[in-house]
Design an enzyme around this catalytic site. Structure first.
Site, PDB file in Angstrom:
ATOM      1  N   CYS A  70     -26.977 -14.584   3.876  1.00 43.67           N
ATOM      2  CA  CYS A  70     -26.557 -15.813   4.083  1.00 43.67           C
ATOM      3  C   CYS A  70     -27.993 -16.562   4.515  1.00 43.67           C
ATOM      4  CB  CYS A  70     -25.606 -15.980   5.160  1.00 43.67           C
ATOM      5  SG  CYS A  70     -25.983 -16.284   6.737  1.00 43.67           S
ATOM      6  N   HIS A  72     -28.296 -19.112   6.369  1.00 40.65           N
ATOM      7  CA  HIS A  72     -28.118 -19.677   7.803  1.00 40.65           C
ATOM      8  C   HIS A  72     -28.734 -18.795   8.779  1.00 40.65           C
ATOM      9  CE1 HIS A  72     -24.843 -22.384   5.900  1.00 40.65           C
ATOM     10  NE2 HIS A  72     -25.950 -23.134   5.806  1.00 40.65           N
ATOM     11  N   HIS A 139     -18.692 -11.885   5.900  1.00 41.26           N
ATOM     12  CA  HIS A 139     -20.083 -12.520   6.308  1.00 41.26           C
ATOM     13  C   HIS A 139     -20.309 -12.030   7.658  1.00 41.26           C
ATOM     14  CE1 HIS A 139     -20.767 -15.789   3.326  1.00 41.26           C
ATOM     15  NE2 HIS A 139     -19.434 -15.651   3.028  1.00 41.26           N
ATOM     16  N   CYS A 141     -22.542 -12.692   9.710  1.00 41.00           N
ATOM     17  CA  CYS A 141     -23.025 -13.623  10.761  1.00 41.00           C
ATOM     18  C   CYS A 141     -21.817 -14.253  11.519  1.00 41.00           C
ATOM     19  CB  CYS A 141     -23.533 -14.795  10.252  1.00 41.00           C
ATOM     20  SG  CYS A 141     -22.718 -15.528   8.778  1.00 41.00           S
TER      21      CYS A 141
HETATM   22 ZN   LIG Z   1     -24.250 -16.928   8.144  1.00 41.36          ZN
END
Ligand SMILES: [Zn+2]
Length: 179
Positions: A70, A72, A139, A141
């Site tokens: 990802c 981010h 995910h 995160c």
């Molecule tokens: Zn993320």
């Protein structure tokens, strides 16, 4: 690059000179070369098509293992991808669909864009009657940090052409990937 990774190790509170970490910068670079290898590859070149205009059904490759990062948090998201198209005049070797996914996945991504990019690449190169891509992924995160929701799965679906226009085509895809 090694120098920067050593600096990052220091910033997180480590001693980059200790035994276990001496070769870590080299190993990180090596693994990044693989995780981000998609930047040096053109997915459009992978899709070698050939002419075949008799098959009118859906071509589906489902449950393709997916690993991406990802953009981010630079943490993994992991799951499954399903790719389908309805040929018009061109078809493609089935393994090429997985290769295209792999090239887009080996870049910093968000799941929504990854799903779109695969579908758009098929539309551009195969000129099919329709294309559909669905990704289900967890995910890290979210699993390892933040809200700590460990069992949630994100599902994204991109439909193009006949998969939008024709509800029975769309249902055929959605039913086929459910089982
Ligand atoms: Zn993320």
């Amino acid at each position: 690059m090694e120098k920067h990774i050593k600096e990052i190790l220091q910033i997180i509170g480590e001693d980059p000179r200790r035994d276990g970490l001496l070769d870590t910068p080299k190993r990180v670079i090596k693994s990044w070369n693989e995780l981000y290898s998609g930047y040096n590859q053109n997915p459009e070149e992978v899709l070698k098509t050939f002419e075949y205009d008799r098959y009118k059904g859906m071509v589906l490759l489902k449950n393709i293992e997916l690993y991406s990062m990802c953009e981010h948090h630079m943490l993994p998201f992991v799951g499954k991808c399903h790719i389908a198209y309805i040929p018009d005049k061109k078809i493609v070797g089935i393994s090429k669909l997985a290769r295209v996914m792999e090239i887009f996945a080996r870049r910093l991504q968000i799941q929504e864009r990854l799903t779109d990019e695969i579908a758009d690449c098929l539309i551009k190169i195969l000129e099919p009657k329709g294309a559909a891509v669905q990704i289900e992924a967890e995910h890290f995160c979210m699993r390892m940090r933040g809200v700590n929701k460990q069992n949630s799965t994100m599902v994204t679906t991109t439909l193009r052409g006949s998969f939008i226009k024709d509800p029975s085509t769309r249902n055929e895809f959605l039913n086929a990937i459910r089982s």
